[in-house]
Design a protein around this motif. Structure first.
Motif, mmCIF file in Angstrom:
data_model
loop_
_atom_site.group_PDB
_atom_site.id
_atom_site.type_symbol
_atom_site.label_atom_id
_atom_site.label_comp_id
_atom_site.label_asym_id
_atom_site.label_seq_id
_atom_site.Cartn_x
_atom_site.Cartn_y
_atom_site.Cartn_z
ATOM 1 N N PHE A 101 116.776 39.396 75.945
ATOM 2 C CA PHE A 101 116.364 38.101 75.190
ATOM 3 C C PHE A 101 115.932 36.885 76.177
ATOM 4 N N ALA A 102 116.631 36.930 77.438
ATOM 5 C CA ALA A 102 115.897 35.926 78.261
ATOM 6 C C ALA A 102 114.419 36.046 78.535
ATOM 7 N N LEU A 103 114.173 37.424 78.618
ATOM 8 C CA LEU A 103 112.782 37.557 79.349
ATOM 9 C C LEU A 103 111.828 37.667 77.995
ATOM 10 N N LEU A 104 112.545 38.146 77.043
ATOM 11 C CA LEU A 104 111.731 37.838 75.714
ATOM 12 C C LEU A 104 111.339 36.295 75.371
ATOM 13 N N ALA A 105 112.201 35.589 75.686
ATOM 14 C CA ALA A 105 111.980 34.025 75.647
ATOM 15 C C ALA A 105 111.009 33.667 76.359
ATOM 16 N N GLN A 106 110.726 34.060 77.693
ATOM 17 C CA GLN A 106 109.840 33.646 78.711
ATOM 18 C C GLN A 106 108.364 34.323 78.001
ATOM 19 N N VAL A 107 108.328 35.336 77.633
ATOM 20 C CA VAL A 107 107.180 35.960 77.159
ATOM 21 C C VAL A 107 106.580 35.236 75.877
ATOM 22 N N LEU A 108 107.536 34.562 75.058
ATOM 23 C CA LEU A 108 106.906 33.655 73.857
ATOM 24 C C LEU A 108 106.370 32.548 74.121
ATOM 25 N N LYS A 109 106.598 32.132 75.371
ATOM 26 C CA LYS A 109 105.674 31.148 75.905
ATOM 27 C C LYS A 109 104.237 31.221 75.895
ATOM 28 N N MET B 74 100.619 38.634 82.759
ATOM 29 C CA MET B 74 102.015 38.469 83.207
ATOM 30 C C MET B 74 102.698 38.698 82.254
ATOM 31 N N PRO B 75 102.717 38.191 81.020
ATOM 32 C CA PRO B 75 103.484 38.172 79.840
ATOM 33 C C PRO B 75 103.647 39.892 79.373
ATOM 34 N N TYR B 76 102.877 40.651 79.712
ATOM 35 C CA TYR B 76 103.053 42.067 79.329
ATOM 36 C C TYR B 76 103.957 42.650 80.425
ATOM 37 N N VAL B 77 104.176 41.974 81.640
ATOM 38 C CA VAL B 77 104.980 42.664 82.665
ATOM 39 C C VAL B 77 106.467 42.144 82.246
ATOM 40 N N LEU B 78 106.591 40.817 81.778
ATOM 41 C CA LEU B 78 107.970 40.429 81.475
ATOM 42 C C LEU B 78 108.190 41.071 80.126
ATOM 43 N N LEU B 79 107.403 41.295 79.109
ATOM 44 C CA LEU B 79 107.928 42.198 77.947
ATOM 45 C C LEU B 79 108.130 43.622 78.339
ATOM 46 N N ALA B 80 107.397 44.262 79.212
ATOM 47 C CA ALA B 80 108.101 45.488 79.699
ATOM 48 C C ALA B 80 109.362 45.408 80.041
ATOM 49 N N ALA B 81 109.737 44.342 80.953
ATOM 50 C CA ALA B 81 110.951 44.295 81.499
ATOM 51 C C ALA B 81 112.116 44.080 80.174
ATOM 52 N N ALA B 82 111.658 42.975 79.328
ATOM 53 C CA ALA B 82 112.365 43.135 78.375
ATOM 54 C C ALA B 82 113.021 44.136 77.577
ATOM 55 N N ILE B 83 111.849 45.043 77.430
ATOM 56 C CA ILE B 83 112.138 46.428 76.688
ATOM 57 C C ILE B 83 112.868 47.123 77.410
ATOM 58 N N ALA B 84 112.832 47.248 78.762
ATOM 59 C CA ALA B 84 113.495 48.200 79.616
ATOM 60 C C ALA B 84 115.072 47.408 79.573
ATOM 61 N N ALA B 85 115.158 45.994 79.723
ATOM 62 C CA ALA B 85 116.520 45.879 79.627
ATOM 63 C C ALA B 85 117.159 46.219 78.139
ATOM 64 N N GLU B 86 116.499 46.106 77.178
ATOM 65 C CA GLU B 86 116.905 46.307 75.823
ATOM 66 C C GLU B 86 117.399 47.821 75.726
ATOM 67 N N VAL B 87 116.534 48.541 76.316
ATOM 68 C CA VAL B 87 116.619 49.969 76.199
ATOM 69 C C VAL B 87 118.063 50.273 76.995
ATOM 70 N N GLY B 88 118.075 49.842 78.256
ATOM 71 C CA GLY B 88 119.249 50.052 79.164
ATOM 72 C C GLY B 88 120.677 49.520 78.564
ATOM 73 N N GLY B 89 120.357 48.564 77.957
ATOM 74 C CA GLY B 89 121.588 48.032 77.128
ATOM 75 C C GLY B 89 122.004 48.819 75.870
ATOM 76 N N THR B 90 121.141 49.290 75.064
ATOM 77 C CA THR B 90 121.378 50.151 73.945
ATOM 78 C C THR B 90 121.768 51.534 74.501
#
Length: 106
Positions: free
Chosen positions: A43-51, A1-17
């Motif tokens: 950042f919210a998703l990345l924070a969840q990944v870091l758990k 599950m952390p890799y799914v959240l990490l992929a979503a965090a990456i997608a959000a960051e790429v979209g934002g950039t």
């Protein structure tokens, strides 16, 4: 599950950039709003990944894959140069991410 959240965090960051590019220095409303939403979500998703994943591995993957993705988007859709050095750099980032994953994330 952390890799799914990490992929979503990456997608959000790429979209934002990507939206930031179209915000024209935050002078256009909708791309500016998309930028803020993308980064807050990233950042919210990345924070969840870091758990459940080490910070070094998670951040390196997040930053590396995000950087490589933005570079590819720039070359494919924004008319940026696609030289040997740039493509080699992207390949090195991808190799680094693979090596991090082979080393384990816990």
């Amino acid at each position: 599950m952390p890799y799914v959240l990490l992929a979503a965090a990456i997608a959000a960051e790429v979209g934002g950039t990507t939206a930031m590019k179209y915000s024209e220095g935050f002078s256009r409303l909708w791309p500016s709003i998309a930028t803020v939403i993308g980064y807050v979500l990233a950042f919210a998703l990345l924070a969840q990944v870091l758990k459940s994943m080490s910070v070094g591995t998670a951040y390196a993957i997040w930053a590396g894959v995000g950087t490589a993705s933005i570079a590819v988007i720039g070359m494919l859709f924004m008319g940026e140069a696609a030289g040997v050095a740039r493509i080699s750099g992207i390949a090195l980032v991808i190799i680094g991410v693979v090596l991090l994953n082979l080393g384990g994330s816990h």
